[in-house]
Design an enzyme around this catalytic site. Structure first.
Site, PDB file in Angstrom:
ATOM      1  N   GLU A 414       0.813  -1.216   0.000  1.00  0.00           N
ATOM      2  CA  GLU A 414       0.000   0.000   0.000  1.00  0.00           C
ATOM      3  C   GLU A 414       0.847   1.267   0.000  1.00  0.00           C
ATOM      4  O   GLU A 414       0.747   2.094   0.893  1.00  0.00           O
ATOM      5  CB  GLU A 414      -0.932   0.019   1.221  1.00  0.00           C
ATOM      6  CG  GLU A 414      -1.986  -1.073   1.194  1.00  0.00           C
ATOM      7  CD  GLU A 414      -3.193  -0.740   0.347  1.00  0.00           C
ATOM      8  OE1 GLU A 414      -3.141   0.251  -0.425  1.00  0.00           O
ATOM      9  OE2 GLU A 414      -4.194  -1.472   0.445  1.00  0.00           O
ATOM     10  N   GLU A 484      -3.918 -10.624   0.125  1.00  0.00           N
ATOM     11  CA  GLU A 484      -4.765 -10.521   1.315  1.00  0.00           C
ATOM     12  C   GLU A 484      -6.169 -10.892   0.888  1.00  0.00           C
ATOM     13  O   GLU A 484      -6.640 -10.438  -0.156  1.00  0.00           O
ATOM     14  CB  GLU A 484      -4.781  -9.093   1.888  1.00  0.00           C
ATOM     15  CG  GLU A 484      -3.439  -8.661   2.441  1.00  0.00           C
ATOM     16  CD  GLU A 484      -3.422  -7.210   2.941  1.00  0.00           C
ATOM     17  OE1 GLU A 484      -4.489  -6.665   3.286  1.00  0.00           O
ATOM     18  OE2 GLU A 484      -2.321  -6.639   2.973  1.00  0.00           O
TER      19      GLU A 484
HETATM   20  C1  IPT Z   1      -5.119  -3.772   3.827  1.00  0.00           C
HETATM   21  C2  IPT Z   1      -3.730  -3.561   4.325  1.00  0.00           C
HETATM   22  O1  IPT Z   1      -2.786  -3.962   3.383  1.00  0.00           O
HETATM   23  C3  IPT Z   1      -3.466  -4.300   5.597  1.00  0.00           C
HETATM   24  O2  IPT Z   1      -2.287  -3.800   6.154  1.00  0.00           O
HETATM   25  C4  IPT Z   1      -4.596  -4.163   6.544  1.00  0.00           C
HETATM   26  O3  IPT Z   1      -4.770  -2.827   6.862  1.00  0.00           O
HETATM   27  C5  IPT Z   1      -5.832  -4.666   5.904  1.00  0.00           C
HETATM   28  O4  IPT Z   1      -6.107  -3.941   4.767  1.00  0.00           O
HETATM   29  C6  IPT Z   1      -7.034  -4.531   6.786  1.00  0.00           C
HETATM   30  O5  IPT Z   1      -6.921  -5.077   8.019  1.00  0.00           O
HETATM   31  S1  IPT Z   1      -5.565  -2.320   2.944  1.00  0.00           S
HETATM   32  C7  IPT Z   1      -7.281  -2.417   2.713  1.00  0.00           C
HETATM   33  C8  IPT Z   1      -7.913  -1.223   3.282  1.00  0.00           C
HETATM   34  C9  IPT Z   1      -7.613  -2.546   1.284  1.00  0.00           C
END
Ligand code: IPT
Length: 953
Positions: A414, A484
Site C-alpha cells: 500500500e 490478502e
Molecule cells: C489492507 C492492508 O494492506 C493491511 O495492512 C490491513 O490494513 C488490511 O487492509 C485490513 O486489516 S488495505 C485495505 C484497506 C484494502
C-alpha cells in the site's frame, strides 16, 4: 537572545542514515564470538527530540537515577508513554519529511564488559536487528552514526572503539522520523529497540557477505550449488561429498527443498577467519506458462499474513513465540506466509526453512496515509526518497537471500505507484534473478512478476481465473495471488471454502494469504485485551487491529479451525457402496507421510474404529479405498456415519502422531425426524394452562416450566450482536447489514400478543414481532402440543411488508435458570455459521456454557453450533426438526451487543439459549466482500419445530 532552530536535521533527513556498514547475509551463528547486549538497559524518556543533549553518551555519565527497560522491547509497553494504533492515517500532520515537535525520544544506555576470552585481534560489528524508527548511536563516547528502517538490520564497525574493561553503548531512539513516512503499516506505533542488539567479533579473514545459490533441476533430480562470497573460502557439504571453492559450481543428485518436504543439507562456509554454518535447500522458482513454479510444479499458496505480535511484548518476539507461530501454522495446514508488512525477525525465516513454509518476504515500506491526498507527495514517487527505498530493498534482500523458504520478494504494501518502487524492483532483479517480485500496488504489473490483489470478491476472482479480467498484456500472462483476502476480524472470515473451490478450479489462481495471522490486542489490566482508542489516542481505528486467526494470546480462533479444514492437503469423500475416495492435494508430496483411520458412529458415538490402508496417490491423484463392512447392531432409527481421518504416519517435527491433518465424514443412515403425537389436551387451570409436562401462563401463553425445569422468555428472536463483518468497513460500497439492521430496529423488536387459543390438542399463541416506525413485521404462530411426556413447539413465521434486508437470525430464544454443562448431538466442536461451517463435524459433544463462548476481543455474535439434532442443558432436552443452530450464553444478545471488551460482560443468573432455524452468513466485509447471496438469511415464510422434555427423563 537565542532562537530555537530546526531540531536535529538527521531525524527529518530522507536519506537512510550515516555510518552503517553495507548490508550482508544474516546467519544465526558462526565460530566467531558474539556477545548479546539484550537485557536490562538504563532508560530516559524525553518529550521532544532535542530535550536532552548527548552528554549521556560519554563514559562516566551517571544514569543511576534513570529507569530500567528491557531490550529488546518497546518503551510504550513498559510503562513509558503509550501505544498508538492507526490503520492508514499518519498519527501526525502529513508534511513530509517533517515530524512533530512532540517526538518521544528514548535514551538507552548499556554498560558492558567484553567476555574474558574476547579475542584481542580483529574487528567487531555492533548489530541492531530492529529499532523503531530512528536511532543515533555512540560507543564509548564516539558517535557511530544514525539509521532508519525499523525492521531491518543495521551494523556499525566498532572494533577499535572496544575496551577490555567497561564499554558504554548509548542509543537515542526517536519515535518519529522521516522514516515514519515509509512505515505507515496498519499496526500499533511502537517505538524502541525491539530486536536484538549484538556485538559480533570479526576475525581477520571473517566471512563478509555471501550468497548461496542452490537450484534444483527437477528433470535430472540434481542440485547445483555455488556460494559467492565476499571473502574467498571453501564450501563443504559432507552429506553430498561436496568440497568446493567459493564461486565454484557443483552439480550433484539431491533431494529438493519444498515447504512440504523441507530437506536441508548442512554445510560450512570456511573463510580464513571464520566457519559459517550453512543450511542449504535446493529449489528453483520460475515463472513459466503464466505460473509460479517451484521445481517444475505450480504452487498453490494456502497462506497467512503474519505481523509480528505478542500481547505483552508487541513486536519484540522471543524465539519460542516465533516457533509457536510456525508450529501453529503447520498444524493448521498453512503452507505459506507473507511477512506483512516488513521483514520479520531473521530467526523466523530459519524456522520457515526448517519446518517448511513458502515465504513472501516483504520490504518495510508502506505510505498508505498518502491515499488521503490522492497520493500527492508520496515518497514512493519522489526521487529524493529513492535512496531510502533502495536501502530498504537491499537490507531485506541481502539479509534474507540465503533462505530457501523465501520464494518471492515483495516491495512493500500500500505505497501507491512511482519511480521509487520501480527502482526497487529493478535493483532486486539485478541482485537476485532467482525469485519473482511481488507488489500489490501495481495493478498493471509493470514492476512485478505476479498479479496480486487484495480482498477481491469471489466473482472477480473467478473472472480472473477465467482470464476475463482484461488488464495489460503483461498482466494477462501472469498468475493471480490474493496477497490478502478473507479478513479475519472478529467472527469470521466467511466464504473461505468458496474461495478455495475457485483456487482449485482455475490454474491461474495460485491461492492466497488470509488477512491476518493474529489479533494485535495488548494485554490490559482492566480491559482484557486493549485495542485502538484504549490508550486515549486522538486518532485511532478501534478494533480493526484485532483481525487475526489467533486471539492475542495465540489461542486459535474458529476462523483458523475453518481455514485448516478448507485447505487440508487430503480430500476425503464418501463414495457409494462402502468406499472412500482419497485425493492428494499436496503440490509435491505423496501421501506416504500420512496414516488413515476409519470410525463408524451411531447417533454421534463411535462404536467401531480401525486403521484404513490407503495407497499413496501422487499429487493431484485420487485413490478409491474399500471400507470395512459397517458393524452390525445399530438400533433401528439410528443415525449412522463414517468418519475417515488422515494423521501423520509417525510424529513429525511439528505434530504428534495423534494430530488430525484432514478428515471426511458422511452419513450412512439419516436421523428420523422426532415425532410427538398430539395426545395430551391442554387444560386451563386458574392462572395457568397445563399441557403434558408443561405449564404456561394462561394470560400470555408464556411457557413457565417443562417438568421441573423453569423456562422463561420464550419468543421469536431475530437479533444478533453485529459482528465486525456484519458492520462492514466504511469504504465498502455494498450494503452494510449490521448498520442497516440497527437502523431498521431489529435490536428493539416489539412483541405484540395477538391471541392465546386452546383447542383439543394444542395451545396456540399468536404474536406479531416488529420494530417501531415501520410496517414491517413477522407474524408468528407458536403451536404447542404434547404426547404427555414431551412438549412440541411448532413455529411458523410469515413476514409482512416489503423486507429487503436479510435477517441476522431467525429462531426462538429462551432463558434457563440454571445451566452449566451442555451436551449436544450435531456440529462441533467449535462455532459455525452458514459460510464458516466446513470444520463443523457431526458428533456427540460436551462442553460448558462458558466454553461455548468464543472470546472475540470486541464482543459480538459468536458460539453457534451448526446442525444440532438435540441439545441438553439445565435439565432440559431440546430436539429440533429440522436440525438447528444452537447458542447458549450467560448474557443476552443485547448485552453482548453493548459490550466493548470482554470484561464488560458479566454473567447473570439466566442462561440465554438461541435455537435458530436460520443464521445469516458471516462474509468478510470488515475489509472485503460481504456475505455471498447463497448464505443470506432471507425474510421468507418459515416453519420449524422443537421438542422439549426433561433431560434424562
Ligand atoms: C489492507 C492492508 O494492506 C493491511 O495492512 C490491513 O490494513 C488490511 O487492509 C485490513 O486489516 S488495505 C485495505 C484497506 C484494502
Amino acid at each position: 537572545m537565542s532562537v530555537r532552530t530546526t531540531p536535529l536535521a538527521y531525524v527529518e533527513d530522507v536519506s537512510p542514515g550515516r555510518g552503517t556498514l553495507p548490508p550482508r547475509a544474516w546467519y544465526a551463528s558462526s565460530d566467531a564470538p558474539a556477545l548479546s547486549l539484550n537485557g536490562r538497559w538504563r532508560f530516559r524518556l524525553s518529550a521532544t527530540a532535542d530535550a536532552e543533549d548527548d552528554a549521556f553518551a560519554a563514559p562516566g555519565y551517571d544514569a543511576g537515577d534513570w529507569a530500567e527497560i528491557a531490550v529488546p522491547g518497546h518503551w510504550v509497553l513498559q510503562g513509558h508513554g503509550a501505544p498508538v494504533y492507526t490503520n492508514h492515517l499518519y498519527p501526525f500532520p502529513v508534511d513530509p519529511p517533517h515530524v512533530p515537535t512532540e517526538n518521544p525520544t528514548g535514551d538507552h544506555l548499556r554498560v558492558f564488559d567484553l567476555p574474558p576470552d574476547w579475542p584481542a585481534d580483529g574487528g567487531a560489528v555492533l548489530r541492531f536487528d530492529g529499532v523503531e524508527s530512528c536511532a543515533r548511536v555512540w560507543l564509548n563516547g564516539t558517535e557511530l552514526g544514525e539509521f532508519k528502517g525499523s525492521r531491518l538490520p543495521h551494523e556499525f564497525a566498532v572494533g577499535p572503539l572496544l575496551r577490555p574493561g567497561g564499554n558504554v553503548l548509548a542509543v537515542r531512539v526517536h519515535q518519529w522520523s522521516a522514516g515514519s513516512y515509509l512505515e505507515d503499516q496498519d499496526q500499533w506505533w511502537l517505538p524502541g529497540i525491539f530486536r536484538d542488539v549484538t556485538l559480533v567479533h570479526r576475525p581477520e579473514g571473517a566471512a563478509g557477505d555471501f550468497f548461496v545459490h542452490a537450484s534444483y533441476d527437477h528433470v535430472g533430480g540434481e542440485g547445483t550449488l555455488r556460494v559467492d562470497s565476499e571473502v574467498a573460502g571453501r564450501v563443504t557439504v559432507p552429506e553430498l561429498g561436496v568440497d568446493i571453492a567459493t564461486g565454484e559450481e557443483v552439480t550433484v543428485p539431491v533431494e529438493p527443498w519444498t515447504a512440504e518436504t523441507p530437506r536441508l543439507y548442512g554445510g560450512v562456509l570456511a573463510t580464513p577467519g571464520e566457519r559459517v554454518p550453512l543450511r542449504i535447500g535446493f529449489r528453483t522458482v520460475v515463472l513459466e506458462d503464466g505460473l509460479i513454479k517451484v521445481n517444475g510444479r505450480p504452487l498453490l499458496f494456502k497462506g497467512v499474513n503474519r505481523h509480528e505480535w505478542h500481547p505483552e511484548r508487541g513486536r519484540a518476539l522471543d524465539p519460542e513465540t516465533m516457533r509457536e507461530d510456525v508450529l501453529l501454522m503447520k498444524r493448521h495446514n498453512v503452507n505459506a506466509v507473507r511477512t506483512s508488512h516488513y521483514p520479520p525477525h531473521p530467526a523466523f525465516l530459519d524456522l520457515c526453512d526448517e519446518y517448511g513454509l513458502w515465504v513472501i518476504d516483504e520490504c518495510d515500506l508502506e505510505t498508505h496515509g498518502f491515499v488521503e491526498q490522492a497520493w500527492r507527495d508520496n515518497p514512493v514517487d519522489d526521487d529524493r526518497w529513492t535512496p531510502a527505498l533502495l536501502d530498504r530493498a537491499a537490507r531485506m534482500v541481502e539479509r534474507d537471500k540465503n533462505h530457501p523458504s523465501v520464494v518471492v520478494w515483495s516491495l512493500g504494501n500500500e505505497a501507491g505507484t512511482g519511480r521509487g518502487v520501480t527502482a526497487m524492483a529493478q535493483w532486486i532483479r539485478g541482485r537476485d534473478g532467482s525469485r519473482p517480485v511481488h507488489y500489490e500496488g501495481d495493478p498493471d504489473c509493470r514492476d512485478t512478476d505476479v498479479y496480486s490483489r487484495m480482498y477481491a470478491s469471489h466473482d472477480e476472482v473467478e473472472r480472473i481465473g477465467r482470464g476475463l479480467d482484461g488488464g495489460t498484456a503483461k498482466r494477462r500472462r501472469l498468475p493471480l495471488i490474493l496477497c490478502e483476502y478473507a479478513h479475519a476480524m472478529g467472527n469470521g472470515p466467511g466464504g473461505l471454502a468458496d474461495y478455495q473451490r475457485l483456487f482449485e478450479s482455475y490454474d491461474r489462481l495460485q491461492g492466497g494469504f488470509v488477512w491476518e495471522w493474529i489479533d494485535h490486542g495488548i494485554t490490559h489490566p482492566e480491559l482484557g485485551f486493549a485495542y485502538g482508542g484504549d490508550f486515549g489516542e486522538e486518532l485511532h481505528d478501534g478494533n480493526f487491529v484485532c483481525d487475526g486467526l489467533l486471539f492475542p494470546d495465540r489461542t486459535p480462533s474458529p476462523g483458523l479451525a475453518e481455514y485448516k479444514k478448507v485447505i487440508e492437503p487430503v480430500r476425503i469423500e464418501g463414495g457409494g457402496d462402502g468406499t472412500v475416495r482419497v485425493t492428494n492435494r499436496y503440490d509435491f508430496a505423496d501421501l506416504s507421510g500420512l496414516a488413515f483411520t476409519w470410525s463408524y458412529e451411531v447417533d454421534g458415538e463411535t462404536v467401531a474404529a480401525g486403521p484404513l490402508p490407503v495407497p499413496a496417490p501422487a499429487p493431484g491423484e485420487s485413490a478409491e479405498v474399500k471400507l470395512p463392512s459397517p458393524p452390525a447392531g445399530a438400533p433401528a432409527g439410528a443415525e449412522t456415519r463414517w468418519t475417515v481421518r488422515a494423521l501423520p504416519a509417525e510424529a513429525t517435527a511439528w505434530a504428534p502422531a495423534d494430530h488430525v491433518v484432514a478428515w471426511g465424514q458422511w452419513a450412512v443412515t439419516e436421523r428420523p425426524a422426532p415425532s410427538v403425537a398430539a395426545r395430551a389436551r391442554p387444560a386451563a387451570d386458574g392462572r395457568v394452562i397445563r399441557l403434558g409436562p408443561a405449564v404456561f401462563d394462561a394470560r400470555t401463553g408464556a411457557l413457565r416450566t417443562v417438568g421441573g425445569v423453569a423456562v422463561t422468555g420464550v419468543r421469536l428472536d431475530v437479533w444478533r450482536a453485529p459482528t465486525d463483518n456484519d458492520n462492514g468497513a466504511p469504504w465498502q460500497p455494498d450494503a452494510r447489514y449490521g448498520l442497516l439492521w440497527r437502523q431498521l430496529g431489529l435490536h428493539r423488536m416489539r412483541h405484540r400478543l395477538d391471541g392465546v387459543e386452546l383447542s383439543d390438542e394444542a395451545l396456540t399463541v399468536r404474536t406479531r414481532v416488529a420494530p417501531a416506525g415501520t410496517d414491517l413485521g413477522l407474524r408468528t404462530v407458536h403451536r404447542w402440543t404434547s404426547d404427555g411426556e414431551r412438549l412440541r413447539l411448532a413455529v411458523s413465521v410469515t413476514p409482512e411488508g416489503d423486507w429487503t434486508l436479510p435477517l441476522p437470525r431467525l429462531g426462538v430464544r429462551l432463558g434457563l435458570a440454571r445451566a452449566d454443562a451442555v451436551t449436544w448431538f450435531g456440529g462441533g466442536p467449535g462455532e459455525a455459521y452458514p459460510d464458516t461451517r466446513a470444520a463443523s463435524r457431526v458428533g456427540r459433544w460436551h462442553s460448558t456454557v462458558d466454553e461455548l463462548q468464543t472470546p472475540y476481543v470486541r464482543p459480538q455474535e459468536n458460539g453457534a453450533r451448526a446442525d444440532v439434532r438435540w441439545a441438553e442443558l439445565g435439565g432440559l432436552r431440546i430436539e429440533g426438526d429440522p436440525a438447528f443452530w444452537f447458542t447458549a450464553r450467560r448474557w443476552t444478545s443485547e448485552q453482548l451487543d453493548a459490550a466493548g471488551h470482554l470484561t464488560d460482560l458479566t454473567a447473570g443468573d439466566t442462561v440465554w439459549v438461541n435455537l435458530d432455524h436460520g443464521q445469516m452468513g458471516i462474509g468478510s466485509q470488515s475489509c472485503g466482500p460481504g456475505v455471498l447471496p447463497r448464505y443470506h438469511l432471507r425474510a421468507e415464510p418459515a416453519a420449524f419445530s422443537f421438542v422439549f422434555s426433561e433431560a434424562g427423563g
